[in-house]
Scaffold this motif. Structure first.
Motif, short mmCIF file in Angstrom:
data_model
loop_
_atom_site.label_atom_id
_atom_site.label_comp_id
_atom_site.label_asym_id
_atom_site.label_seq_id
_atom_site.Cartn_x
_atom_site.Cartn_y
_atom_site.Cartn_z
N THR A 37 0.83 -1.20 0.00
CA THR A 37 0.00 0.00 0.00
C THR A 37 0.87 1.25 0.00
O THR A 37 0.59 2.22 -0.71
N VAL A 46 -3.63 3.89 -8.09
CA VAL A 46 -4.96 4.01 -7.50
C VAL A 46 -5.68 2.69 -7.72
O VAL A 46 -5.72 2.17 -8.84
N SER A 47 -6.27 2.16 -6.67
CA SER A 47 -7.01 0.91 -6.81
C SER A 47 -8.40 1.19 -7.38
O SER A 47 -8.93 2.30 -7.27
N HIS A 49 -11.05 0.13 -6.20
CA HIS A 49 -11.96 0.35 -5.07
C HIS A 49 -11.98 1.82 -4.65
O HIS A 49 -12.96 2.27 -4.07
N ALA A 50 -10.92 2.56 -4.94
CA ALA A 50 -10.90 3.98 -4.61
C ALA A 50 -11.90 4.74 -5.48
O ALA A 50 -12.29 5.85 -5.15
N ASP A 52 -14.93 3.48 -6.22
CA ASP A 52 -16.28 3.01 -5.91
C ASP A 52 -17.20 4.17 -5.56
O ASP A 52 -16.81 5.10 -4.85
N GLY A 58 -15.80 0.59 -8.77
CA GLY A 58 -14.69 1.23 -9.50
C GLY A 58 -14.28 0.45 -10.73
O GLY A 58 -13.82 1.01 -11.72
#
Length: 139
Positions: A37, A46-47, A49-50, A52, A58
């Motif tokens: 991380t 950036v994942s 999920h960021a 979402d 996402g």
């Protein structure tokens, strides 16, 4: 005599006694996750999920790199329509030759044998037809 140390992990806010190996494996994974991380943050990763949002994940926002670009698809469609307009203007004999070679998968020699003509005649006709199509399509 040395005391035996107890190891605990919390599962849904409830402490659970575990062996030393399980405890070490769990926290080793946690350390690796934290390190990854931190690396991602340093490199600007950036994942999904960021991204979402309510009603959409996402991953749905991600760009499909394998999908054709809109411009390419539009250009392909225009060229396809133009080609078919030009093919409609060709004589039936020319269309028969193109169909045999490009859609039936025959070689020039096989088509020549079918028609009872020399294979170089077929080759020269094909080159002439393709040249004419190219001029008609203004390429």
């Amino acid at each position: 005599m040395a005391e035996k140390k107890e190891y605990w992990l919390y599962v849904q806010d409830t402490p659970v006694a575990v062996s030393r190996e399980v405890y070490q494996a769990y926290y080793s994974g946690k350390r690796q996750e934290k390190t990854q991380t931190e690396k991602d943050a340093r490199h600007g990763v950036v994942s999904y999920h960021a991204l979402d949002r309510v009603g959409a994940s996402g991953e749905e926002w991600a760009i499909d790199n394998n999908a054709p670009a809109v411009e390419d698809a539009a250009m392909h469609r225009i060229l396809y329509e133009e080609l078919h307009k030009c093919l409609d203007l060709l004589p039936d004999a020319d269309l028969e030759l193109l169909n045999a070679i490009y859609f039936e998968g025959l070689t020039e020699r096989q088509f020549a044998a079918r028609m009872g003509i020399h294979y170089m005649t077929v080759h020269n006709c094909k080159v002439r037809i393709l040249h004419r199509l190219k001029k008609m399509m203004r390429l």
